[in-house]
Design a protein around this motif. Structure first.
Motif, PDB file in Angstrom:
ATOM      1  N   UNK A   1     -27.763  -4.521 -16.270  1.00  0.00           N
ATOM      2  CA  UNK A   1     -27.892  -5.827 -15.619  1.00  0.00           C
ATOM      3  C   UNK A   1     -29.057  -5.754 -14.640  1.00  0.00           C
ATOM      4  N   UNK A   2     -30.009  -6.660 -14.801  1.00  0.00           N
ATOM      5  CA  UNK A   2     -31.228  -6.614 -14.000  1.00  0.00           C
ATOM      6  C   UNK A   2     -31.158  -7.624 -12.847  1.00  0.00           C
TER       7      UNK A   2
ATOM      8  N   UNK B   1     -30.067 -16.627 -17.177  1.00  0.00           N
ATOM      9  CA  UNK B   1     -30.399 -16.177 -15.832  1.00  0.00           C
ATOM     10  C   UNK B   1     -29.574 -16.923 -14.788  1.00  0.00           C
ATOM     11  N   UNK B   2     -29.030 -16.188 -13.827  1.00  0.00           N
ATOM     12  CA  UNK B   2     -28.331 -16.773 -12.682  1.00  0.00           C
ATOM     13  C   UNK B   2     -29.263 -16.672 -11.484  1.00  0.00           C
ATOM     14  N   UNK B   3     -29.759 -17.825 -11.024  1.00  0.00           N
ATOM     15  CA  UNK B   3     -30.684 -17.856  -9.886  1.00  0.00           C
ATOM     16  C   UNK B   3     -29.904 -18.214  -8.637  1.00  0.00           C
ATOM     17  N   UNK B   4     -29.955 -17.333  -7.629  1.00  0.00           N
ATOM     18  CA  UNK B   4     -29.224 -17.533  -6.379  1.00  0.00           C
ATOM     19  C   UNK B   4     -30.214 -17.585  -5.221  1.00  0.00           C
ATOM     20  N   UNK B   5     -30.254 -18.698  -4.515  1.00  0.00           N
ATOM     21  CA  UNK B   5     -31.063 -18.821  -3.314  1.00  0.00           C
ATOM     22  C   UNK B   5     -30.174 -18.452  -2.128  1.00  0.00           C
TER      23      UNK B   5
ATOM     24  N   UNK C   1     -20.507 -13.502  -3.478  1.00  0.00           N
ATOM     25  CA  UNK C   1     -21.109 -14.744  -3.970  1.00  0.00           C
ATOM     26  C   UNK C   1     -22.128 -14.495  -5.078  1.00  0.00           C
ATOM     27  N   UNK C   2     -22.667 -13.271  -5.174  1.00  0.00           N
ATOM     28  CA  UNK C   2     -23.621 -12.977  -6.240  1.00  0.00           C
ATOM     29  C   UNK C   2     -22.949 -12.862  -7.607  1.00  0.00           C
ATOM     30  N   UNK C   3     -21.642 -12.619  -7.628  1.00  0.00           N
ATOM     31  CA  UNK C   3     -20.864 -12.581  -8.885  1.00  0.00           C
ATOM     32  C   UNK C   3     -21.449 -11.600  -9.895  1.00  0.00           C
ATOM     33  N   UNK C   4     -21.719 -10.403  -9.422  1.00  0.00           N
ATOM     34  CA  UNK C   4     -22.301  -9.387 -10.291  1.00  0.00           C
ATOM     35  C   UNK C   4     -21.234  -8.770 -11.186  1.00  0.00           C
TER      36      UNK C   4
END
Length: 270
Positions: A6-7, A172-176, A253-256
């Motif tokens: 996972x990158x 892609x999951x983009x998290x600000x 919150x990043x849900x990795x």
């Protein structure tokens, strides 16, 4: 076909947003889970992330202790193809590949951002930083256009969506990540929240609360320790405990992949 690592890419073309600090702590949290994390520092001039883990190794040796840590490599003067070969060679068998990009426009950083499974964009809670992803009207503060960077990520997500089955990767999951929210005046904070909500609907990112306590992170850099290294930090003040809780919230919150990290499950015991 084997599942690729996972990158996670930390990217923001503006400096001073807490990007490398956030990257280091996320990497350490994953290492605490028992994951093998291989990190790549694209800022070969400052190399902040790799210096952090070098300091960590020195502290372990000096104190005779063993801490979860991360293998870190600096990427110097290479094009996209060479970089991907570099990653493939050094991260073979890794659970996570973590990439920290420089706080400036950089071709390799742009490439790295478009390859992320999880793209993390830390920003300070100001319209100066918001300008990275979009421009707002001077009077109404409503979003009037996307930035070049937001368009880049939008196009990358579309392209990836078309080929994700062949690449064996998810969307892609983009998290600000909003850092330093405690330093923002309430009315300005509300305007930024509104602008982020509007922009997130256009380009599909999520918004997460980041790190507001910054002094402790600067103090930890020389030792390479993190807020997760219980028993090695001495007495922690209230602000430090609050910072640790903020970090726990950010990681969640990043849900990795892989579920909650072990050091986040013992808060009640403190």
């Amino acid at each position: 076909m084997a599942t690729p690592a996972h990158r996670i890419v930390f990217a923001n073309e503006k400096g001073g947003t807490g990007k490398s600090t956030t990257a280091v702590h996320v990497a350490a949290a994953l290492a605490f889970r028992g994951a093998r994390v291989v990190a790549f520092d694209l800022d070969h001039r400052q190399r902040t992330m790799c210096r952090y883990f070098e300091n960590r190794a020195e502290t372990m040796q000096r104190r005779g202790i063993d801490l979860p840590t991360v293998e870190c490599h600096v990427a110097e003067d290479m094009d996209e193809a060479a970089f991907e070969d570099f990653v493939a060679e050094r991260a073979d068998g890794a659970d996570f590949v973590l990439i920290d990009t420089p706080g400036r426009d950089d071709p390799l950083a742009r490439h790295a951002a478009t390859t992320a499974d999880t793209l993390v964009t830390p920003m300070n809670d100001s319209f100066v930083d918001f300008d990275l992803i979009g421009q707002v009207e001077g009077e109404s503060f409503k979003v009037k256009k996307l930035s070049f960077y937001a368009e880049l990520i939008w196009e990358a997500r579309i392209k990836r969506g078309r080929s994700q089955i062949e690449q064996n990767r998810t969307q892609m999951d983009w998290v600000v990540v909003r850092n330093r929210t405690g330093h923002t005046e309430a009315r300005n904070m509300a305007r930024i929240e509104q602008a982020l909500a509007e922009m997130s609907k256009r380009v599909g990112f999520r918004v997460a609360k980041g790190l507001s306590e910054r002094v402790i992170y600067r103090e930890l850099f020389p030792s390479g320790l993190t807020l997760l290294d219980k028993g090695h930090l001495g007495d922690l003040g209230t602000s430090h405990l609050v910072a640790r809780q903020e970090l726990r919230g950010l990681i969640a919150s990043l849900r990795l992949p892989g579920g909650p990290a072990a050091p986040f499950e013992v808060e009640a015991a403190e």
